[in-house]
Design an enzyme around this catalytic site. Sequence first.
Site, mmCIF file in Angstrom:
data_model
loop_
_atom_site.group_PDB
_atom_site.id
_atom_site.type_symbol
_atom_site.label_atom_id
_atom_site.label_comp_id
_atom_site.label_asym_id
_atom_site.label_seq_id
_atom_site.Cartn_x
_atom_site.Cartn_y
_atom_site.Cartn_z
ATOM 1 N N VAL A 211 50.107 112.985 19.248
ATOM 2 C CA VAL A 211 49.628 114.540 18.908
ATOM 3 C C VAL A 211 49.705 115.225 19.946
ATOM 4 O O VAL A 211 49.576 116.598 20.009
ATOM 5 C CB VAL A 211 48.460 114.817 17.953
ATOM 6 C CG1 VAL A 211 48.584 113.969 16.446
ATOM 7 C CG2 VAL A 211 47.416 114.064 18.713
ATOM 8 N N ARG B 53 52.697 115.530 23.641
ATOM 9 C CA ARG B 53 53.849 115.934 23.576
ATOM 10 C C ARG B 53 54.667 114.534 23.618
ATOM 11 O O ARG B 53 54.433 113.707 24.207
ATOM 12 C CB ARG B 53 53.924 116.676 24.696
ATOM 13 C CG ARG B 53 53.633 118.091 24.936
ATOM 14 C CD ARG B 53 54.157 119.056 23.998
ATOM 15 N NE ARG B 53 53.784 120.441 24.009
ATOM 16 C CZ ARG B 53 52.917 121.014 22.908
ATOM 17 N NH1 ARG B 53 52.360 119.959 22.226
ATOM 18 N NH2 ARG B 53 52.370 122.036 23.102
ATOM 19 N N ASP C 36 53.579 112.739 15.808
ATOM 20 C CA ASP C 36 53.955 114.215 15.275
ATOM 21 C C ASP C 36 54.765 114.797 16.121
ATOM 22 O O ASP C 36 55.398 115.711 15.899
ATOM 23 C CB ASP C 36 52.481 115.056 15.231
ATOM 24 C CG ASP C 36 52.903 116.443 14.688
ATOM 25 O OD1 ASP C 36 53.310 116.541 13.589
ATOM 26 O OD2 ASP C 36 52.481 117.389 15.463
ATOM 27 N N GLU D 40 63.029 116.254 20.865
ATOM 28 C CA GLU D 40 62.503 116.909 19.915
ATOM 29 C C GLU D 40 63.126 118.318 19.766
ATOM 30 O O GLU D 40 63.453 118.685 20.801
ATOM 31 C CB GLU D 40 60.945 117.084 19.942
ATOM 32 C CG GLU D 40 60.508 117.760 19.042
ATOM 33 C CD GLU D 40 58.886 117.829 19.270
ATOM 34 O OE1 GLU D 40 58.258 116.865 19.589
ATOM 35 O OE2 GLU D 40 58.507 118.989 19.019
ATOM 36 N N HIS E 92 56.269 117.746 14.289
ATOM 37 C CA HIS E 92 55.330 118.861 15.206
ATOM 38 C C HIS E 92 54.643 119.654 14.193
ATOM 39 O O HIS E 92 54.844 120.780 14.377
ATOM 40 C CB HIS E 92 56.513 119.415 16.421
ATOM 41 C CG HIS E 92 55.576 119.788 17.196
ATOM 42 N ND1 HIS E 92 55.998 119.750 18.727
ATOM 43 C CD2 HIS E 92 54.507 120.388 17.508
ATOM 44 C CE1 HIS E 92 55.497 119.953 19.691
ATOM 45 N NE2 HIS E 92 54.083 120.537 18.852
#
Lengths: 301, 301
Positions: free
Chosen positions: B217, B219, B240, B245, B264
């Site tokens: 959770v 980066r 997450d 990303e 995210h």
Amino acid sequence: MADRVLVPWDQNLENAPAGVSGDVYDGEGEPAADLSQVAFYVVPYGRTQRLDLMERMPGLRVVQLLTAGYERALDPLPEGVELCNGRGLHDASTAEHALALMLAAQRDLPRWAGDQAAHRWAPHFTRSLAGTRVLILGYGSIGAALAARLEPNECEVVPVARSGRPDQGVHGIDALHRLLPQASVVVLTAPHTPETQGLIGADELALMPDDSLVVNVGRGPLLDTSALLAEKGRVRAALDVTDPEPLPADHPLWEAPGTYITPHVAGGSDTFYPRARRFVDEQLRRWAAGEPLANVVRSGA
Amino acid sequence: MADRVLVPWDQNLENAPAGVSGDVYDGEGEPAADLSQVAFYVVPYGRTQRLDLMERMPGLRVVQLLTAGYERALDPLPEGVELCNGRGLHDASTAEHALALMLAAQRDLPRWAGDQAAHRWAPHFTRSLAGTRVLILGYGSIGAALAARLEPNECEVVPVARSGRPDQGVHGIDALHRLLPQASVVVLTAPHTPETQGLIGADELALMPDDSLVVNVGRGPLLDTSALLAEKGRVRAALDVTDPEPLPADHPLWEAPGTYITPHVAGGSDTFYPRARRFVDEQLRRWAAGEPLANVVRSGA
């Protein structure tokens, strides 16, 4: 002398008090032990059908179940045999699953699972568990274990039990209709009795706010399935138990909007085993010491 | 005199201290306010692009962000303007989502979601969260908020930070390789810096036990994606944040065995809003009283 034990785990024999000996039977195949010598029988978990072995145990004095439910054992139980259940062994697992269901529903986990299957990265803002007011209906050991887990999650917990305990902040069931309009989440952890049948029905659902959530980890019939379906997702649901159960493949509940279903798995997780082994150890110690056993549901006297 | 405020919520004006007045701008469309009079600008949440309004605010003295990240604001920030960030406002939401991911992975929630879509009632025993040892890597405010949530879940929490704080039971990062082989779950909550890039790579994953779980959770780049894929599900993952990303539709991580992905969304839940509104209220009170502001990341002096 028939005073041997039949237990599900090696550990129980290794930890057995002096003078107690016996065999291990984990429910697979037929037991190798001489059943005529068994005085203390721990029915293997998930093998309730092996209650049938009791009739081959003429020296039987104690039957220990690892489930909270014991109705199926009463009928075949021989006269004079003491029956103990597994009350409490599933509490942590069930409370944990209830928390998982609440978080799943609030944080859209089923949706993300579907998006993952579709390789879709589509973030959006979600509800949270923090800041919600949670009614726990049926405030026994599972309810208390859940409340302990909700506290640091910044929930306001409102316990409701059959009989209120005002000194402990537990409301009586007569306060239910007054409490429902202010609840973001209602969790059912009560057992199934004539009084709890349909505890949450059309009237109760109608009192719940838009977008609130009902969670059922108790028994399916506590929640009226037809009444829930009639809400068409206005009240959301996260259900580990359903009515009927198992849920037939063509049942409309599978596709009900805002409804997330797990197949009665709340009590069945790894945390059960160490607890159950320790509990059997303790029961054998009590038995050998001539102390009263815990969790007696039918006396042998 | 240019000392009006531009805030995202009505509540901030209603609660504003005497002498402070201004307008509401929630990021939708163009602001109706006279920007030339704005001295204190709260950038609407999720509207970082509206940092562009700063160049139309000649009287600007303070810019308040509602995110922890502030890198994008530094370059366009006019000389002499103070910058504050939203550090801490997302802690509860992020810790809650980390807990949700851990429970989802341990209790097979993505699997049940798939079974529900297929109308399949197929219970099986699952892992549990209770009884696990959880390493939290990066033990700041999010890590502490997570630890508080794990405590009643019967987890053993092992905090690890860049610099150890032995008196508080926090291990230094140099202990990581020694701690990994005994961890059931490793949670990454650290920020992305040159030191944390690839914090969990092939060597670290190799030290983790079979069937253990890594949760990210923090980066994406804290976890080496290729190294995780090479584990082929031996170490499970609940992520997450990912690297890259957003995750492209054709990326193999979507289908990696034992891997659960959310896009995210850890910080973005309802619990953020009341916190953020209160925080803006408090900042305006400090500003009006001439007190130092909280969360200053670049001084205006």
